[in-house]
Design a protein around this motif. Sequence first.
Motif, PDB file in Angstrom:
ATOM      1  N   TYR A   1       0.984  -1.268   0.162  1.00 53.75           N
ATOM      2  CA  TYR A   1      -0.007  -0.370   0.285  1.00 53.75           C
ATOM      3  C   TYR A   1       1.421   1.428   0.005  1.00 53.75           C
ATOM      4  CZ  TYR A   1      -4.232  -3.072   1.227  1.00 53.75           C
ATOM      5  OH  TYR A   1      -5.377  -3.629   1.584  1.00 53.75           O
ATOM      6  N   THR A   2       2.230   0.976  -0.383  1.00 56.70           N
ATOM      7  CA  THR A   2       2.993   2.297   0.107  1.00 56.70           C
ATOM      8  C   THR A   2       2.710   3.362  -0.302  1.00 56.70           C
ATOM      9  OG1 THR A   2       5.056   0.851   0.389  1.00 56.70           O
ATOM     10  CG2 THR A   2       5.985   2.801   0.307  1.00 56.70           C
ATOM     11  N   LEU A   3       2.997   3.436  -1.585  1.00 59.88           N
ATOM     12  CA  LEU A   3       2.576   4.565  -2.808  1.00 59.88           C
ATOM     13  C   LEU A   3       1.343   4.511  -3.074  1.00 59.88           C
ATOM     14  CD1 LEU A   3       4.288   3.128  -6.256  1.00 59.88           C
ATOM     15  CD2 LEU A   3       4.969   5.014  -4.545  1.00 59.88           C
ATOM     16  N   ALA A   4      -0.072   4.637  -1.905  1.00 57.11           N
ATOM     17  CA  ALA A   4      -1.196   5.140  -1.847  1.00 57.11           C
ATOM     18  C   ALA A   4      -0.770   6.044  -0.398  1.00 57.11           C
ATOM     19  CB  ALA A   4      -2.397   4.584  -1.982  1.00 57.11           C
ATOM     20  N   ASN A   5      -0.387   5.310   0.240  1.00 61.65           N
ATOM     21  CA  ASN A   5       0.318   5.557   1.495  1.00 61.65           C
ATOM     22  C   ASN A   5       0.436   7.370   1.258  1.00 61.65           C
ATOM     23  OD1 ASN A   5      -1.708   3.528   3.098  1.00 61.65           O
ATOM     24  ND2 ASN A   5       0.188   2.531   3.619  1.00 61.65           N
TER      25      ASN A   5
ATOM     26  N   LEU B   1      12.421   7.384  -4.288  1.00 64.80           N
ATOM     27  CA  LEU B   1      12.729   5.594  -4.125  1.00 64.80           C
ATOM     28  C   LEU B   1      11.215   4.615  -4.917  1.00 64.80           C
ATOM     29  CD1 LEU B   1      15.119   4.283  -3.729  1.00 64.80           C
ATOM     30  CD2 LEU B   1      14.044   4.438  -1.208  1.00 64.80           C
ATOM     31  N   CYS B   2      10.142   5.237  -3.748  1.00 63.79           N
ATOM     32  CA  CYS B   2       9.636   3.899  -3.516  1.00 63.79           C
ATOM     33  C   CYS B   2       8.411   4.278  -5.318  1.00 63.79           C
ATOM     34  CB  CYS B   2       8.139   3.796  -3.049  1.00 63.79           C
ATOM     35  SG  CYS B   2       8.909   3.725  -1.042  1.00 63.79           S
ATOM     36  N   GLU B   3       8.434   5.661  -5.620  1.00 68.16           N
ATOM     37  CA  GLU B   3       8.155   5.040  -7.348  1.00 68.16           C
ATOM     38  C   GLU B   3       8.758   4.359  -7.642  1.00 68.16           C
ATOM     39  OE1 GLU B   3       7.349   9.275  -8.080  1.00 68.16           O
ATOM     40  OE2 GLU B   3       5.226   9.362  -6.879  1.00 68.16           O
ATOM     41  N   VAL B   4       9.895   4.477  -8.126  1.00 68.63           N
ATOM     42  CA  VAL B   4      11.070   4.120  -9.153  1.00 68.63           C
ATOM     43  C   VAL B   4      10.892   2.442  -8.570  1.00 68.63           C
ATOM     44  CG1 VAL B   4      13.566   3.978  -8.985  1.00 68.63           C
ATOM     45  CG2 VAL B   4      12.374   5.813  -8.806  1.00 68.63           C
ATOM     46  N   LYS B   5      11.165   2.103  -7.392  1.00 69.30           N
ATOM     47  CA  LYS B   5      11.000   0.313  -6.824  1.00 69.30           C
ATOM     48  C   LYS B   5       9.956  -0.163  -7.497  1.00 69.30           C
ATOM     49  CE  LYS B   5      13.682   0.683  -2.721  1.00 69.30           C
ATOM     50  NZ  LYS B   5      13.180  -0.006  -1.555  1.00 69.30           N
ATOM     51  N   ARG B   6       8.563   0.826  -7.916  1.00 71.34           N
ATOM     52  CA  ARG B   6       7.373   0.179  -7.999  1.00 71.34           C
ATOM     53  C   ARG B   6       7.939   0.036  -9.604  1.00 71.34           C
ATOM     54  NH1 ARG B   6       5.356  -3.804  -5.982  1.00 71.34           N
ATOM     55  NH2 ARG B   6       3.737  -3.429  -6.930  1.00 71.34           N
ATOM     56  N   GLN B   7       8.258   0.717 -10.402  1.00 74.98           N
ATOM     57  CA  GLN B   7       7.892   1.356 -11.652  1.00 74.98           C
ATOM     58  C   GLN B   7       8.695  -0.196 -12.267  1.00 74.98           C
ATOM     59  OE1 GLN B   7       9.656   4.962 -12.456  1.00 74.98           O
ATOM     60  NE2 GLN B   7       7.820   5.931 -11.659  1.00 74.98           N
ATOM     61  N   ASN B   8       9.966  -0.494 -11.289  1.00 80.79           N
ATOM     62  CA  ASN B   8      10.827  -2.008 -11.843  1.00 80.79           C
ATOM     63  C   ASN B   8       9.803  -3.268 -11.077  1.00 80.79           C
ATOM     64  OD1 ASN B   8      12.686  -0.017 -13.442  1.00 80.79           O
ATOM     65  ND2 ASN B   8      13.411   0.481 -11.242  1.00 80.79           N
TER      66      ASN B   8
ATOM     67  N   ALA C   1      -9.689  10.863   8.302  1.00 85.15           N
ATOM     68  CA  ALA C   1      -9.752  11.750   6.873  1.00 85.15           C
ATOM     69  C   ALA C   1      -9.131  10.946   5.660  1.00 85.15           C
ATOM     70  CB  ALA C   1      -8.386  12.680   6.955  1.00 85.15           C
ATOM     71  N   LYS C   2      -8.424   9.446   6.404  1.00 85.09           N
ATOM     72  CA  LYS C   2      -7.335   8.923   5.250  1.00 85.09           C
ATOM     73  C   LYS C   2      -8.511   7.802   4.630  1.00 85.09           C
ATOM     74  CE  LYS C   2      -4.467   6.504   3.446  1.00 85.09           C
ATOM     75  NZ  LYS C   2      -5.393   5.017   2.733  1.00 85.09           N
ATOM     76  N   ASP C   3      -9.336   7.257   5.284  1.00 81.87           N
ATOM     77  CA  ASP C   3     -10.704   6.609   4.919  1.00 81.87           C
ATOM     78  C   ASP C   3     -11.577   7.093   3.668  1.00 81.87           C
ATOM     79  OD1 ASP C   3     -10.120   4.760   7.355  1.00 81.87           O
ATOM     80  OD2 ASP C   3     -11.717   5.513   8.597  1.00 81.87           O
ATOM     81  N   GLN C   4     -11.218   8.712   3.754  1.00 86.77           N
ATOM     82  CA  GLN C   4     -12.264   9.292   2.936  1.00 86.77           C
ATOM     83  C   GLN C   4     -11.675   9.904   2.045  1.00 86.77           C
ATOM     84  OE1 GLN C   4     -13.701  12.621   5.356  1.00 86.77           O
ATOM     85  NE2 GLN C   4     -14.773  11.183   5.989  1.00 86.77           N
ATOM     86  N   PHE C   5      -9.743  10.028   1.987  1.00 88.00           N
ATOM     87  CA  PHE C   5      -9.168  10.035   0.885  1.00 88.00           C
ATOM     88  C   PHE C   5      -8.990   8.821  -0.562  1.00 88.00           C
ATOM     89  CE2 PHE C   5      -4.769   9.929  -0.638  1.00 88.00           C
ATOM     90  CZ  PHE C   5      -4.698  11.718  -0.893  1.00 88.00           C
ATOM     91  N   LYS C   6      -9.223   9.975  -1.811  1.00 84.73           N
ATOM     92  CA  LYS C   6      -9.015   9.812  -3.564  1.00 84.73           C
ATOM     93  C   LYS C   6      -8.047   9.351  -3.596  1.00 84.73           C
ATOM     94  CE  LYS C   6     -13.021   8.602  -1.965  1.00 84.73           C
ATOM     95  NZ  LYS C   6     -13.907   6.574  -1.761  1.00 84.73           N
ATOM     96  N   SER C   7      -6.809   8.292  -3.412  1.00 85.49           N
ATOM     97  CA  SER C   7      -5.282   8.919  -4.210  1.00 85.49           C
ATOM     98  C   SER C   7      -5.751   9.138  -5.250  1.00 85.49           C
ATOM     99  CB  SER C   7      -4.512   8.162  -3.892  1.00 85.49           C
ATOM    100  OG  SER C   7      -5.180   5.988  -4.071  1.00 85.49           O
TER     101      SER C   7
END
Length: 259
Positions: free
Chosen positions: A177-181, A201-208, A253-259
């Motif tokens: 869930y890291t990127l959404a979090n 850093l996490c965006e690069v990891k998920r891209q790979n 707020a996180k429960d209502q957040f739309k990522s």
Amino acid sequence: MIEIIPLPAFQDNYIWAITSAQSPWCIVVDPGEASIVEQYLHKTNKHLLAVLITHHHADHTGGLQALKQQWPSLRVIGPAAEAHRIPTLTEQVADLDTLTFAEMALNFHVMAIPGHTAGHIAFYSAPVLFCGDTLFSGGCGRLLEGRFEESAVTMYHSLERLASLPDDTAVYCTHEYTLANLRFAHTVDPTNQALISYQQLCEVKRQNAQATLPSSIGLEKKVNPFLRCKNRDLQLKFKQNTAQALFACLRMAKDQFKS
């Protein structure tokens, strides 16, 4: 030395396989799907020694029956407080219990960390933590339905307990869930340079196609808003007077957040 392998399951779960080059044995954590574990064991020629369960949800326990059928002497270890929801348990554990796996020269300490479920536990063997759905990288688990206020206090204390572990503790949670979090965390704390760098850093990891996990307790205390509720600037920003009140505000707020 042990090696911890992520076995992706469902859409965003990880089943964690704990193994060692010096041992024929393997321990898995939260096997929601048996076939993923069976494929890994066949590929690596490992024998399944035990299963560790953090809580009763089906995406963490769904593979138990099939694994127990294949490995009749399997140790299935989980929370005593949720044993009525996990009939395949062979061992029930509670806070401060210690588990010993002599075959792998491993010990785990059990920590009660309720909030996501009433009986949620973690397994800690320094410097490694398996925390299920309580602490995520950049976030935390949802609270018990219909019991928000009570569960918010409970979850806050559970997160504080995890945050008290050494900074080098490796955090193995059970969802990618890291990127959404981190997208939510950025709305809370947009000038946090540690958060900005970690998100990149996490965006690069998920891209790979790499897992963002494990994180660490030290890192989470810098980037995770749910572990930063004592920060006075954040309390003032969200007009909250206490850390617990800010936690409840952010969780809602996180429960209502739309990522």
